[in-house]
Scaffold this motif. Structure first.
Motif, PDB file in Angstrom:
ATOM      1  N   LEU A 158      46.148  -8.269 -85.289  1.00  0.00           N
ATOM      2  CA  LEU A 158      47.195  -9.296 -85.383  1.00  0.00           C
ATOM      3  C   LEU A 158      46.608 -10.680 -85.145  1.00  0.00           C
ATOM      4  N   GLN A 159      45.742 -10.793 -84.162  1.00  0.00           N
ATOM      5  CA  GLN A 159      45.110 -12.081 -83.850  1.00  0.00           C
ATOM      6  C   GLN A 159      44.287 -12.594 -85.029  1.00  0.00           C
ATOM      7  N   ALA A 160      43.666 -11.688 -85.771  1.00  0.00           N
ATOM      8  CA  ALA A 160      42.808 -12.078 -86.902  1.00  0.00           C
ATOM      9  C   ALA A 160      43.600 -12.324 -88.185  1.00  0.00           C
ATOM     10  N   THR A 161      44.904 -12.117 -88.131  1.00  0.00           N
ATOM     11  CA  THR A 161      45.755 -12.242 -89.309  1.00  0.00           C
ATOM     12  C   THR A 161      46.454 -13.591 -89.323  1.00  0.00           C
ATOM     13  N   GLU A 162      46.476 -14.219 -90.483  1.00  0.00           N
ATOM     14  CA  GLU A 162      47.135 -15.518 -90.600  1.00  0.00           C
ATOM     15  C   GLU A 162      48.616 -15.382 -90.935  1.00  0.00           C
ATOM     16  N   LEU A 163      48.960 -14.336 -91.670  1.00  0.00           N
ATOM     17  CA  LEU A 163      50.326 -14.174 -92.147  1.00  0.00           C
ATOM     18  C   LEU A 163      50.632 -12.686 -92.255  1.00  0.00           C
ATOM     19  N   THR A 164      51.820 -12.285 -91.770  1.00  0.00           N
ATOM     20  CA  THR A 164      52.240 -10.894 -91.908  1.00  0.00           C
ATOM     21  C   THR A 164      53.452 -10.825 -92.816  1.00  0.00           C
ATOM     22  N   LEU A 165      53.416  -9.865 -93.736  1.00  0.00           N
ATOM     23  CA  LEU A 165      54.497  -9.639 -94.693  1.00  0.00           C
ATOM     24  C   LEU A 165      55.227  -8.368 -94.288  1.00  0.00           C
ATOM     25  N   TYR A 166      56.543  -8.449 -94.156  1.00  0.00           N
ATOM     26  CA  TYR A 166      57.345  -7.314 -93.726  1.00  0.00           C
ATOM     27  C   TYR A 166      58.401  -6.963 -94.751  1.00  0.00           C
ATOM     28  N   GLY A 167      58.645  -5.666 -94.902  1.00  0.00           N
ATOM     29  CA  GLY A 167      59.850  -5.196 -95.556  1.00  0.00           C
ATOM     30  C   GLY A 167      60.968  -5.238 -94.524  1.00  0.00           C
ATOM     31  N   ARG A 168      62.195  -5.153 -94.978  1.00  0.00           N
ATOM     32  CA  ARG A 168      63.351  -5.280 -94.093  1.00  0.00           C
ATOM     33  C   ARG A 168      63.353  -4.277 -92.942  1.00  0.00           C
ATOM     34  N   LYS A 169      63.106  -3.018 -93.244  1.00  0.00           N
ATOM     35  CA  LYS A 169      63.216  -1.976 -92.229  1.00  0.00           C
ATOM     36  C   LYS A 169      62.206  -2.172 -91.093  1.00  0.00           C
ATOM     37  N   LEU A 170      60.939  -2.419 -91.444  1.00  0.00           N
ATOM     38  CA  LEU A 170      59.930  -2.645 -90.407  1.00  0.00           C
ATOM     39  C   LEU A 170      60.220  -3.943 -89.665  1.00  0.00           C
ATOM     40  N   TRP A 171      60.684  -4.962 -90.375  1.00  0.00           N
ATOM     41  CA  TRP A 171      61.048  -6.225 -89.723  1.00  0.00           C
ATOM     42  C   TRP A 171      62.117  -5.970 -88.654  1.00  0.00           C
ATOM     43  N   GLN A 172      63.126  -5.200 -88.992  1.00  0.00           N
ATOM     44  CA  GLN A 172      64.190  -4.950 -88.024  1.00  0.00           C
ATOM     45  C   GLN A 172      63.665  -4.176 -86.817  1.00  0.00           C
ATOM     46  N   THR A 173      62.736  -3.264 -87.030  1.00  0.00           N
ATOM     47  CA  THR A 173      62.125  -2.542 -85.916  1.00  0.00           C
ATOM     48  C   THR A 173      61.321  -3.491 -85.034  1.00  0.00           C
ATOM     49  N   MET A 174      60.455  -4.275 -85.646  1.00  0.00           N
ATOM     50  CA  MET A 174      59.592  -5.192 -84.888  1.00  0.00           C
ATOM     51  C   MET A 174      60.410  -6.274 -84.185  1.00  0.00           C
ATOM     52  N   SER A 175      61.370  -6.857 -84.882  1.00  0.00           N
ATOM     53  CA  SER A 175      62.130  -7.974 -84.312  1.00  0.00           C
ATOM     54  C   SER A 175      63.157  -7.528 -83.276  1.00  0.00           C
ATOM     55  N   SER A 176      63.375  -6.213 -83.167  1.00  0.00           N
ATOM     56  CA  SER A 176      64.286  -5.732 -82.133  1.00  0.00           C
ATOM     57  C   SER A 176      63.595  -5.643 -80.772  1.00  0.00           C
TER      58      SER A 176
END
Length: 187
Positions: free
Chosen positions: A40-58
């Motif tokens: 994650l630290q080495a990544t500049e931008l992360t692209l999410y689909g809706r389902k994974l976004w909802q999991t991560m953002s919860s």
């Protein structure tokens, strides 16, 4: 041109979630968690689909404020909150935490983002990654394979139209007999 990386924990039979979206089998060791945090630290931008976004953002927006949060979890939560993210969805209308929402053509937008100068991008979510795979946009695959068979669920690899040839660039074993393999797409 940016590199696009697709990586997740998965079962030996190739699922990122067991039936019923069960991910209880995928609790990473401290070392594996640190690996993903370093990614994650080495990544500049992360692209999410809706389902994974909802999991991560919860969880991750306040993951560092949980009473039992480890130092690694605190660091990951802060990195996650601060990094740039893009969510692809036509069913949600609001995102937060340094995130932009795209409701149009995901493949066209990912192609545009890849063509920009910048650091690596991660892609997460089986449906979104599947579209990027079929379009030939993924440059690297990172699989953290757990010694468990789910028997079904959400597959890591989507149905493909054409074969994709890969080159093994790393193997590594983590506690709990999790084997990490990293492959680059042979172009």
């Amino acid at each position: 041109m940016r590199k696009l990386i697709y990586g997740m924990n998965l079962t030996l039979d190739g699922y990122i979630a067991a039936p019923g979206d069960d991910i209880g089998w995928s609790v990473p060791s401290d070392e594996l968690f640190q690996f993903w945090s370093d990614q994650l630290q080495a990544t500049e931008l992360t692209l999410y689909g809706r389902k994974l976004w909802q999991t991560m953002s919860s969880y991750w927006p306040t993951g560092d404020q949980q009473p039992n949060a480890t130092p690694a979890e605190i660091e990951y939560a802060r990195r996650w909150r601060n990094m740039s993210k893009v969510v692809f969805s036509s069913t949600i209308d609001k995102v937060d935490w340094n995130t932009r929402l795209v409701s149009g053509d995901a493949v066209a937008e990912i192609t545009r983002l890849k063509a920009e100068d910048g650091g690596p991008m991660d892609i997460g979510g089986a449906t979104l990654a599947g579209a990027a795979m079929r379009a030939g946009l993924i440059d690297e695959y990172v699989l953290a394979t757990a010694p468990v068979l789910a028997g079904g669920g959400t597959p890591f690899f989507a149905a493909m139209v054409d074969r994709v040839n890969l080159v093994l660039v790393e193997t590594r074993t983590f506690p709990g007999d999790v084997v990490l393999t990293r492959y680059e797409t042979r172009r």
